[in-house]
Design a protein around this motif. Structure first.
Motif, mmCIF file in Angstrom:
data_model
loop_
_atom_site.group_PDB
_atom_site.id
_atom_site.type_symbol
_atom_site.label_atom_id
_atom_site.label_comp_id
_atom_site.label_asym_id
_atom_site.label_seq_id
_atom_site.Cartn_x
_atom_site.Cartn_y
_atom_site.Cartn_z
ATOM 1 N N ILE A 82 0.834 -1.198 0.000
ATOM 2 C CA ILE A 82 0.000 0.000 0.000
ATOM 3 C C ILE A 82 0.871 1.252 0.000
ATOM 4 O O ILE A 82 0.601 2.233 -0.706
ATOM 5 N N MET A 83 1.945 1.224 0.795
ATOM 6 C CA MET A 83 2.811 2.389 0.837
ATOM 7 C C MET A 83 3.442 2.652 -0.515
ATOM 8 O O MET A 83 3.588 3.804 -0.946
ATOM 9 N N ALA A 84 3.798 1.576 -1.219
ATOM 10 C CA ALA A 84 4.358 1.736 -2.558
ATOM 11 C C ALA A 84 3.323 2.324 -3.519
ATOM 12 O O ALA A 84 3.651 3.166 -4.367
ATOM 13 N N GLU A 85 2.084 1.890 -3.388
ATOM 14 C CA GLU A 85 1.039 2.397 -4.275
ATOM 15 C C GLU A 85 0.855 3.903 -4.121
ATOM 16 O O GLU A 85 0.549 4.600 -5.095
ATOM 17 N N ILE A 86 1.034 4.423 -2.921
ATOM 18 C CA ILE A 86 0.785 5.849 -2.697
ATOM 19 C C ILE A 86 2.073 6.681 -2.690
ATOM 20 O O ILE A 86 2.046 7.868 -2.370
ATOM 21 N N THR A 87 3.189 6.054 -3.073
ATOM 22 C CA THR A 87 4.443 6.798 -3.226
ATOM 23 C C THR A 87 4.420 7.554 -4.552
ATOM 24 O O THR A 87 3.939 7.053 -5.562
ATOM 25 N N VAL A 88 4.937 8.776 -4.552
ATOM 26 C CA VAL A 88 4.892 9.631 -5.733
ATOM 27 C C VAL A 88 6.275 10.202 -6.036
ATOM 28 O O VAL A 88 7.147 10.253 -5.176
ATOM 29 N N TRP A 145 4.801 10.838 -0.500
ATOM 30 C CA TRP A 145 3.697 9.884 -0.470
ATOM 31 C C TRP A 145 2.394 10.608 -0.164
ATOM 32 O O TRP A 145 2.370 11.694 0.409
ATOM 33 N N ILE A 146 1.308 10.000 -0.619
ATOM 34 C CA ILE A 146 -0.010 10.603 -0.464
ATOM 35 C C ILE A 146 -0.454 10.475 0.988
ATOM 36 O O ILE A 146 -0.554 9.376 1.524
ATOM 37 N N HIS A 147 -0.723 11.609 1.587
ATOM 38 C CA HIS A 147 -1.138 11.648 2.977
ATOM 39 C C HIS A 147 -2.650 11.675 3.120
ATOM 40 O O HIS A 147 -3.226 11.153 4.065
ATOM 41 N N ASP A 148 -3.315 12.296 2.139
ATOM 42 C CA ASP A 148 -4.754 12.469 2.232
ATOM 43 C C ASP A 148 -5.317 12.726 0.847
ATOM 44 O O ASP A 148 -4.652 13.320 -0.010
ATOM 45 N N VAL A 149 -6.535 12.267 0.617
ATOM 46 C CA VAL A 149 -7.269 12.562 -0.613
ATOM 47 C C VAL A 149 -8.677 12.976 -0.221
ATOM 48 O O VAL A 149 -9.337 12.273 0.545
ATOM 49 N N ARG A 150 -9.136 14.108 -0.741
ATOM 50 C CA ARG A 150 -10.472 14.591 -0.395
ATOM 51 C C ARG A 150 -11.187 15.074 -1.646
ATOM 52 O O ARG A 150 -10.614 15.781 -2.485
ATOM 53 N N TYR A 151 -12.430 14.686 -1.785
ATOM 54 C CA TYR A 151 -13.296 15.191 -2.843
ATOM 55 C C TYR A 151 -13.909 16.490 -2.342
ATOM 56 O O TYR A 151 -14.592 16.516 -1.322
ATOM 57 N N ARG A 152 -13.673 17.604 -3.056
ATOM 58 C CA ARG A 152 -14.021 18.909 -2.524
ATOM 59 C C ARG A 152 -14.986 19.663 -3.426
ATOM 60 O O ARG A 152 -14.873 19.646 -4.647
ATOM 61 N N LYS A 153 -15.918 20.316 -2.763
ATOM 62 C CA LYS A 153 -16.794 21.270 -3.436
ATOM 63 C C LYS A 153 -17.132 22.421 -2.495
ATOM 64 O O LYS A 153 -17.992 23.253 -2.795
ATOM 65 N N ASP A 154 -16.421 22.442 -1.342
ATOM 66 C CA ASP A 154 -16.681 23.464 -0.327
ATOM 67 C C ASP A 154 -15.851 24.721 -0.537
ATOM 68 O O ASP A 154 -16.181 25.780 -0.008
ATOM 69 N N VAL A 155 -14.761 24.604 -1.301
ATOM 70 C CA VAL A 155 -13.896 25.761 -1.583
ATOM 71 C C VAL A 155 -13.570 25.744 -3.067
ATOM 72 O O VAL A 155 -13.599 24.692 -3.712
ATOM 73 N N PRO A 156 -13.258 26.908 -3.640
ATOM 74 C CA PRO A 156 -12.942 26.955 -5.075
ATOM 75 C C PRO A 156 -11.692 26.139 -5.400
ATOM 76 O O PRO A 156 -10.752 26.069 -4.610
ATOM 77 N N CYS A 157 -11.686 25.551 -6.572
ATOM 78 C CA CYS A 157 -10.511 24.804 -7.019
ATOM 79 C C CYS A 157 -9.369 25.774 -7.291
ATOM 80 O O CYS A 157 -9.545 26.785 -7.990
ATOM 81 N N PRO A 158 -8.155 25.484 -6.774
ATOM 82 C CA PRO A 158 -7.034 26.407 -6.950
ATOM 83 C C PRO A 158 -6.187 26.129 -8.191
ATOM 84 O O PRO A 158 -5.169 26.788 -8.389
ATOM 85 N N CYS A 159 -6.575 25.160 -9.023
ATOM 86 C CA CYS A 159 -5.745 24.832 -10.174
ATOM 87 C C CYS A 159 -5.671 26.029 -11.124
ATOM 88 O O CYS A 159 -6.547 26.903 -11.128
ATOM 89 N N SER A 160 -4.645 26.081 -11.953
ATOM 90 C CA SER A 160 -4.412 27.237 -12.813
ATOM 91 C C SER A 160 -5.556 27.451 -13.802
ATOM 92 O O SER A 160 -5.914 28.598 -14.112
ATOM 93 N N ASP A 161 -6.142 26.357 -14.295
ATOM 94 C CA ASP A 161 -7.248 26.503 -15.247
ATOM 95 C C ASP A 161 -8.458 27.157 -14.593
ATOM 96 O O ASP A 161 -9.065 28.077 -15.149
ATOM 97 N N CYS A 162 -8.822 26.671 -13.397
ATOM 98 C CA CYS A 162 -9.986 27.229 -12.713
ATOM 99 C C CYS A 162 -9.728 28.651 -12.244
ATOM 100 O O CYS A 162 -10.638 29.493 -12.239
ATOM 101 N N ALA A 163 -8.487 28.920 -11.837
ATOM 102 C CA ALA A 163 -8.170 30.251 -11.318
ATOM 103 C C ALA A 163 -8.319 31.335 -12.374
ATOM 104 O O ALA A 163 -8.580 32.496 -12.055
#
Length: 341
Positions: free
Chosen positions: A78-84, A116-134
């Motif tokens: 599992i740790m290997a799967e979430i290593t980046v 490694w991935i610490h957390d993943v959250r599906y969000r709609k409570d705050v605006p997306c900060p990605c460059s396209d959305c910004a």
């Protein structure tokens, strides 16, 4: 090679030497894939890389006898799967003097590290900060946030985060060709501690395929890391097995296995480790899993790889990630109270 070259080569060599004993890989002279292969071939720290196990080739019998319990094997998987892998395309002018890459401020030479991935959250409570959305008049209302643990010397601040590509599921070269490898761009540094050399980096993505892959991991990860918030019992023991999963030289993820050789205690809590598991440039920020934790090893009970070829030729971690929990407790309670992984 001396750091006296000219052009891109001289800049790259200079930046490579501007990190002390930290272990980022630095590119900038040509295509990253070719530079990565060349760095791997010319490596002087671990010639031949005999101690490195490609993740797809990992087997239970790679672990020493007595350490092959189903829980520990699953922890490594599992740790290997979430290593980046992180590819940082800019070095901020705000890096402190005396810190890694402080003499390379403003450089666009790419340096790579692991995390490694610490957390993943599906969000709609705050605006997306990605460059396209910004920059869009119609930003997407829903997005996926991926929070990655790495070292502060890999990604120092939000300016660098926004120039960082995070590669997930880069398991082997086929991953790049068949689309399994996914890339998310960094958006913000949520927490950084220079002294503890620890960073929490946030990424934003609208890639539905990537989101599905991460959700497929949730049941296994949640079970494996069920006690990830139980910090007090973490007592890695000198002489016991530790595992490191990283992207040495920017290559696909590799597993190395060694022993904990020494520990450092701060305020009665183990905060840093020294170990014999092999690392190379590109391993900075990787997870260090002491396998003597009760049940499965857990990322919240793990340290962040920071230094190579330290005292007695050993590799060293920065602060154990749980040790600094009180310093970002407010962040966790308010914004990350519920974990997906």
């Amino acid at each position: 090679m001396e750091a006296t070259g000219t052009g891109d080569q001289g800049i790259t060599i200079g930046k490579r030497g501007d990190q002390g004993c930290h272990e980022c890989e630095v590119f900038g002279e040509g295509p990253e894939a070719l530079e990565s292969t060349r760095s791997w071939s010319l490596c002087t720290k671990n010639p031949g890389h005999e101690g490195f196990i490609p993740y797809p080739d990992f087997r239970p019998d790679h672990l020493p006898a007595g350490w092959r319990t189903p829980e520990k094997i699953e922890s490594v998987r599992i740790m290997a799967e979430i290593t980046v892998r992180l590819r940082v395309n800019y070095t901020s002018f705000d890096r402190p003097d005396g810190f890694a890459f402080c003499n390379s401020k403003g450089s666009t030479s790419v340096h790579t590290g692991s995390g490694w991935i610490h957390d993943v959250r599906y969000r709609k409570d705050v605006p997306c900060p990605c460059s396209d959305c910004a920059t869009s008049l119609s930003p997407q209302p829903e997005w996926t946030e991926i929070v990655v643990v790495t070292a502060a010397h890999v990604v120092y601040n939000t300016e660098e985060a926004q120039a960082t590509a995070v590669d997930l599921f880069y398991d082997d070269e086929r991953s790049r060709r068949n689309g399994r490898m996914k890339t998310a761009m960094g958006s913000e540094v949520k927490f950084v501690d220079v002294e503890g050399d620890t960073c929490l980096l946030s990424c934003a993505t609208h890639d539905t395929d990537l989101n599905e892959k991460l959700q497929e991991l949730r049941p296994s990860a949640a079970k494996t890391f069920a006690e990830r918030n139980c910090f007090a019992n973490w007592r890695p023991t000198v002489g016991n097995v530790c595992v490191i999963i990283s992207h040495p030289h920017g290559k696909p993820k590799q597993i190395t296995i060694g022993q904990v050789k020494a520990t450092q205690t701060t305020d009665g809590v183990v905060s840093r480790l020294s170990y014999s598991a092999c690392t190379c440039p590109g391993s900075s920020g990787a997870v260090v899993l002491p396998m003597d934790a009760v049940g499965a090893a857990r990322p919240a009970r793990s340290a962040v790889h920071s230094l190579g070829r330290g005292e007695l030729g050993l590799n060293h971690s920065s602060a154990a990630i749980h040790h600094y929990r009180p310093r970002y407790d407010k962040l966790f309670n308010q914004d990350y109270a519920e974990y997906s992984l």
